[in-house]
Design a protein around this motif. Structure first.
Motif, PDB file in Angstrom:
ATOM      1  N   PHE A 179       0.853  -1.189   0.000  1.00  0.00           N
ATOM      2  CA  PHE A 179       0.000   0.000   0.000  1.00  0.00           C
ATOM      3  C   PHE A 179       0.890   1.240   0.000  1.00  0.00           C
ATOM      4  O   PHE A 179       1.770   1.389   0.845  1.00  0.00           O
ATOM      5  CB  PHE A 179      -0.928   0.003   1.217  1.00  0.00           C
ATOM      6  CG  PHE A 179      -2.046   0.979   1.096  1.00  0.00           C
ATOM      7  CD1 PHE A 179      -3.255   0.601   0.534  1.00  0.00           C
ATOM      8  CD2 PHE A 179      -1.903   2.284   1.510  1.00  0.00           C
ATOM      9  CE1 PHE A 179      -4.306   1.508   0.397  1.00  0.00           C
ATOM     10  CE2 PHE A 179      -2.937   3.205   1.383  1.00  0.00           C
ATOM     11  CZ  PHE A 179      -4.139   2.810   0.815  1.00  0.00           C
ATOM     12  N   PRO A 180       0.681   2.162  -0.937  1.00  0.00           N
ATOM     13  CA  PRO A 180       1.611   3.290  -1.083  1.00  0.00           C
ATOM     14  C   PRO A 180       1.401   4.389  -0.057  1.00  0.00           C
ATOM     15  O   PRO A 180       0.302   4.590   0.445  1.00  0.00           O
ATOM     16  CB  PRO A 180       1.293   3.799  -2.497  1.00  0.00           C
ATOM     17  CG  PRO A 180      -0.157   3.474  -2.684  1.00  0.00           C
ATOM     18  CD  PRO A 180      -0.369   2.163  -1.969  1.00  0.00           C
ATOM     19  N   LEU A 181       2.488   5.094   0.222  1.00  0.00           N
ATOM     20  CA  LEU A 181       2.415   6.352   0.956  1.00  0.00           C
ATOM     21  C   LEU A 181       2.753   7.483   0.006  1.00  0.00           C
ATOM     22  O   LEU A 181       1.920   8.332  -0.294  1.00  0.00           O
ATOM     23  CB  LEU A 181       3.363   6.351   2.155  1.00  0.00           C
ATOM     24  CG  LEU A 181       3.500   7.687   2.899  1.00  0.00           C
ATOM     25  CD1 LEU A 181       2.155   8.225   3.350  1.00  0.00           C
ATOM     26  CD2 LEU A 181       4.462   7.554   4.073  1.00  0.00           C
ATOM     27  N   ALA A 182       3.983   7.480  -0.493  1.00  0.00           N
ATOM     28  CA  ALA A 182       4.431   8.482  -1.466  1.00  0.00           C
ATOM     29  C   ALA A 182       5.286   7.764  -2.496  1.00  0.00           C
ATOM     30  O   ALA A 182       6.453   7.455  -2.228  1.00  0.00           O
ATOM     31  CB  ALA A 182       5.228   9.584  -0.769  1.00  0.00           C
ATOM     32  N   PRO A 183       4.728   7.486  -3.674  1.00  0.00           N
ATOM     33  CA  PRO A 183       5.421   6.645  -4.655  1.00  0.00           C
ATOM     34  C   PRO A 183       6.824   7.106  -5.020  1.00  0.00           C
ATOM     35  O   PRO A 183       7.677   6.274  -5.345  1.00  0.00           O
ATOM     36  CB  PRO A 183       4.473   6.696  -5.866  1.00  0.00           C
ATOM     37  CG  PRO A 183       3.123   6.912  -5.257  1.00  0.00           C
ATOM     38  CD  PRO A 183       3.349   7.813  -4.083  1.00  0.00           C
ATOM     39  N   SER A 184       7.104   8.401  -4.967  1.00  0.00           N
ATOM     40  CA  SER A 184       8.442   8.876  -5.322  1.00  0.00           C
ATOM     41  C   SER A 184       9.487   8.537  -4.259  1.00  0.00           C
ATOM     42  O   SER A 184      10.689   8.537  -4.554  1.00  0.00           O
ATOM     43  CB  SER A 184       8.438  10.394  -5.532  1.00  0.00           C
ATOM     44  OG  SER A 184       7.629  10.750  -6.627  1.00  0.00           O
ATOM     45  N   LEU A 185       9.031   8.268  -3.044  1.00  0.00           N
ATOM     46  CA  LEU A 185       9.946   8.077  -1.922  1.00  0.00           C
ATOM     47  C   LEU A 185       9.900   6.676  -1.332  1.00  0.00           C
ATOM     48  O   LEU A 185      10.833   6.274  -0.629  1.00  0.00           O
ATOM     49  CB  LEU A 185       9.617   9.076  -0.806  1.00  0.00           C
ATOM     50  CG  LEU A 185       9.606  10.562  -1.162  1.00  0.00           C
ATOM     51  CD1 LEU A 185       9.097  11.382   0.018  1.00  0.00           C
ATOM     52  CD2 LEU A 185      10.993  11.034  -1.571  1.00  0.00           C
TER      53      LEU A 185
END
Length: 433
Positions: free
Chosen positions: A191-197
């Protein structure tokens, strides 16, 4: 619990008995997979008897954070609003790889809601107190992951790290926690939080265990960590903002660790990055990148005033919804320039060294009701670790000796140098021990 010669099934049953004995007050595990774990342990023991081991993870007891998909059940990510979410169609990619390597998946561990906060509190569930002292915070967001390893109810734990969520709780428990280069491990089914990080990483008692789990999850063949000499190693010490406000015990342990490295032949040099930190802060004046990206992930419920979500999650994400998409794109472009600038400066060094967190674990009571103190503690916990995520580095925390409460030594290196970082970390680990 260290790896022993006892059969996997025996080790598993010891853990299950311990968890069952405290069932009424369970705080570490969100869910246990008793029967599948028993079947996996039995299969590992049979391979062991037949001399057909699948590798270093075969038969090891592994816990996973509550944000990884398990086929047939909703993925809660620490939130009660996802209890009615559609069940996952398949296990997360890293879970499939762990199972294929013979890991015994014992259960899902507690986490802060949607992995957004770093202290370790989640209002929907009882706090899993620090395994060293249950009155202290566990750190987050992979709170239960760290507790499970430190208390011995798993041998390796898998967490996620978007701003330090593996390394913070690992440091506060005296464990090893590894954040690989982002994108090296597949995020499918996490489950994503912030895809770039976002990145996925292991917590364990040794660098070797972290390296084995990391290799398996990356789809690589685990191999022994060939030691690297510390003699002549070029170490950057970022004097300035990141070394301010250190707790006295953390400061002493950090200085002692640097002295040990000097005696081993390493070369230390002051390293100026405050200007890059200030430029990143300026670029994120519209909001943290994690908060901005998370506001898009959670846009479906954020406008619901009655959504039963932690106010420490809901409020900052709701504020970020008003930031235009174009501004976020500009921020991502600015970040890439800063990532390249940091990478260029690191060409002259092997590692950056910092205390993982400036402070050890504080009491749960001190932050549970005092919002200002909570914010102060969370800012300190995230301050050093988030640099690795912001500037796309790989990083690991190791326990520092000689502290009354656990504290971590963080090693950061250029992105893509994960294997070398792990080999150097193993050498530093041996030195510190």
């Amino acid at each position: 619990m260290r790896q022993s010669n006892a059969p996997s099934r025996d080790r598993l049953e010891t853990i299950l008995t311990r968890v069952d004995d405290r069932r009424a007050g369970e705080r570490v595990f969100m869910k246990l997979y008793r029967e599948t774990a028993r079947a996996e342990a039995d299969a590992a023991d049979m391979r062991r008897r037949e001399g057909k081991s699948l590798g270093p993870l075969d038969g090891r007891i592994v816990s996973i954070k509550d944000l990884f998909d398990i086929a047939g059940e909703p993925t809660l990510a620490g939130s009660i609003i996802r209890r009615d979410a559609p069940p996952a169609k398949a296990d997360a990619a890293v879970v499939r790889r762990l199972r294929a390597a013979g890991a015994v998946i014992i259960g899902k561990t507690h986490m802060t809601e949607f992995a957004f906060t770093a202290v370790g509190l989640n209002p929907h569930y009882s706090v899993p107190g620090n395994a060293i002292d249950a009155s202290l915070i566990p750190g987050g967001s992979s709170s239960g992951a760290a507790v499970s390893v430190a208390e011995g109810t798993s041998e390796i734990a898998i967490g996620s790290d978007t701003g330090g969520s593996v390394r913070i709780p690992a440091a506060l428990h005296g464990l090893v926690g590894f954040k690989p280069t982002a994108r090296r491990l597949p995020l499918d089914g996490a489950f994503p939080l912030a895809p770039s990080l976002d990145s996925i990483g292991p917590l364990a008692r040794t660098v070797a265990d972290c390296a084995a789990a990391d290799a398996v999850m990356a789809g690589e063949m685990p191999k022994p960590l060939a030691p690297l000499s510390l003699d002549g190693l070029r170490l950057a010490i970022p004097r300035g903002l990141l070394l301010e406000d250190l707790a006295p015990g953390v400061a002493r342990a950090f200085d002692a660790s640097l002295q040990m490295l000097l005696h081993a032949g390493a070369k230390l040099a002051d390293y100026a990055i405050d200007d890059l930190l200030e430029r990143f802060a300026e670029a994120t004046s519209i909001g943290s990148l994690a908060g901005l990206e998370a506001s898009r992930v959670h846009a479906d419920w954020l406008l619901d005033e009655n959504a039963p979500v932690d106010i420490r999650v809901k409020s900052p994400l709701r504020r970020r919804l008003s930031v235009p998409d174009a501004a976020i794109e500009n921020l991502l472009e600015a970040r890439q320039k800063l990532v390249r600038a940091m990478d260029e400066r690191l060409t002259h060094f092997d590692l950056i060294l910092l205390p993982t967190t400036p402070i050890p674990a504080v009491s749960i009571a001190s932050v549970e009701e005092d919002r200002q103190e909570y914010r102060r503690v969370e800012d300190l916990l995230l301050r050093n670790t988030q640099v690795a995520n912001q500037f796309d580095l790989t990083a690991i925390t190791l326990p520092m000796p000689g502290t009354s409460l656990p504290a971590g030594l963080m090693l950061m290196a250029r992105n893509g140098t994960d294997e070398r970082l792990l080999r150097l970390a193993a050498s530093v680990e041996s030195l510190l021990r």
